[in-house]
Design a protein around this motif. Structure first.
Motif, PDB file in Angstrom:
ATOM      1  N   THR A  23       0.831  -1.207   0.000  1.00 33.43           N
ATOM      2  CA  THR A  23       0.000   0.000   0.000  1.00 33.43           C
ATOM      3  C   THR A  23       0.862   1.251   0.000  1.00 33.43           C
ATOM      4  OG1 THR A  23      -1.718  -1.190   1.232  1.00 33.43           O
ATOM      5  CG2 THR A  23      -1.869   1.210   1.169  1.00 33.43           C
ATOM      6  N   GLU A  24       1.897   1.245   0.851  1.00 31.70           N
ATOM      7  CA  GLU A  24       2.791   2.403   0.924  1.00 31.70           C
ATOM      8  C   GLU A  24       3.599   2.567  -0.361  1.00 31.70           C
ATOM      9  OE1 GLU A  24       5.135   1.813   4.398  1.00 31.70           O
ATOM     10  OE2 GLU A  24       3.577   2.511   5.775  1.00 31.70           O
ATOM     11  N   GLY A  25       3.844   1.455  -1.045  1.00 38.36           N
ATOM     12  CA  GLY A  25       4.584   1.522  -2.297  1.00 38.36           C
ATOM     13  C   GLY A  25       3.755   2.040  -3.453  1.00 38.36           C
ATOM     14  N   GLU A  26       2.509   2.362  -3.185  1.00 38.80           N
ATOM     15  CA  GLU A  26       1.593   2.943  -4.173  1.00 38.80           C
ATOM     16  C   GLU A  26       1.401   2.041  -5.395  1.00 38.80           C
ATOM     17  OE1 GLU A  26       2.863   6.880  -5.095  1.00 38.80           O
ATOM     18  OE2 GLU A  26       2.416   7.662  -3.105  1.00 38.80           O
ATOM     19  N   ILE A  27       1.497   0.719  -5.159  1.00 34.90           N
ATOM     20  CA  ILE A  27       1.241  -0.230  -6.240  1.00 34.90           C
ATOM     21  C   ILE A  27      -0.256  -0.490  -6.362  1.00 34.90           C
ATOM     22  CG2 ILE A  27       1.698  -2.567  -7.083  1.00 34.90           C
ATOM     23  CD1 ILE A  27       4.282  -2.496  -5.420  1.00 34.90           C
ATOM     24  N   PHE A  28      -0.911  -0.568  -5.195  1.00 35.98           N
ATOM     25  CA  PHE A  28      -2.339  -0.863  -5.158  1.00 35.98           C
ATOM     26  C   PHE A  28      -3.097   0.235  -4.436  1.00 35.98           C
ATOM     27  CE2 PHE A  28      -0.169  -4.980  -5.323  1.00 35.98           C
ATOM     28  CZ  PHE A  28      -0.764  -5.549  -6.437  1.00 35.98           C
TER      29      PHE A  28
END
Length: 214
Positions: A23-28
């Protein structure tokens, strides 16, 4: 708009940590966690995600097969990723036949997971590098074994094999090669044994797949 993901795996601290990382990696846009098939069914009914990650800690392989098949039948648009504990090549192949879109070993890093998501987003399939290496080794050993089986056939057995592939009966083969029918049957048995096939149809299939006949 970013896609959604459901993670079905154990233990909880692992899935929660992975969820936070993704989530923090802004993938999803959203990452949900399930630790039981009942919860998973409920989540899928409520809001099916674009991606579903199934871990091998929560289920044994036979259960994963069944779950994948059921999910594909009920939710055809969900792209399924399986995280396996270094599954065998035959197991991985069966999972793809059941309908998964990506397979990753448990030692895969985040970069490879991101690669798999990119591939699936482009309607491709993805297999991690370590699993690809196992597949290459498997195919290499299989080819060596097949060459060994072919080389073990005698000149006469090769003649009989080609006539079997031409559809000739044992009687016709013995007349063509000027040998007894008992000798033909002996050659047939040895060919079946050396090629590890059960019948004449198996001989023909093996010969065609290995380019033993023109």
């Amino acid at each position: 708009m970013k896609p959604n993901l459901i993670i079905f795996d154990e233990p909880l601290f692992y899935t929660e940590g992975l969820s936070k990382l993704l989530t923090e990696g802004e993938i999803f846009d959203n990452v949900r966690i399930c630790n039981s098939t009942a919860t998973l069914s409920e989540q899928l009914s409520y809001q099916p995600p674009e991606f579903l990650m199934l871990g091998s800690r929560a289920l044994v392989l036979t259960e994963i097969y069944k779950l994948v098949q059921d999910l594909v039948n009920q939710h055809q648009n969900i792209k399924i990723i399986v995280i396996g504990n270094f599954f065998d090549v035959t197991d991985i192949r069966k999972l793809f036949e059941k309908g998964i879109k990506s397979y990753l070993d448990t030692n895969c890093g985040c970069n490879e997971f991101v690669k798999s998501i990119a591939a699936l987003s482009s309607n491709l399939v993805y297999i991690c590098d370590s699993a690809k290496e196992r597949m290459m080794d498997f195919l290499s050993h299989k080819q060596v074994h097949q060459r060994h089986q072919i080389e073990c056939l005698t000149k006469r057995e090769m003649e009989v094999l080609k006539l079997i592939c031409d559809g000739l009966s044992s009687k016709k083969i013995c007349e063509k090669l000027f040998i007894s029918i008992n000798t033909v049957e002996t050659h047939r048995k040895k060919i079946l044994m050396k090629l590890n096939v059960k019948n004449s149809a198996g001989v023909v299939k093996y010969a065609m797949e290995n380019h033993m006949i023109e």
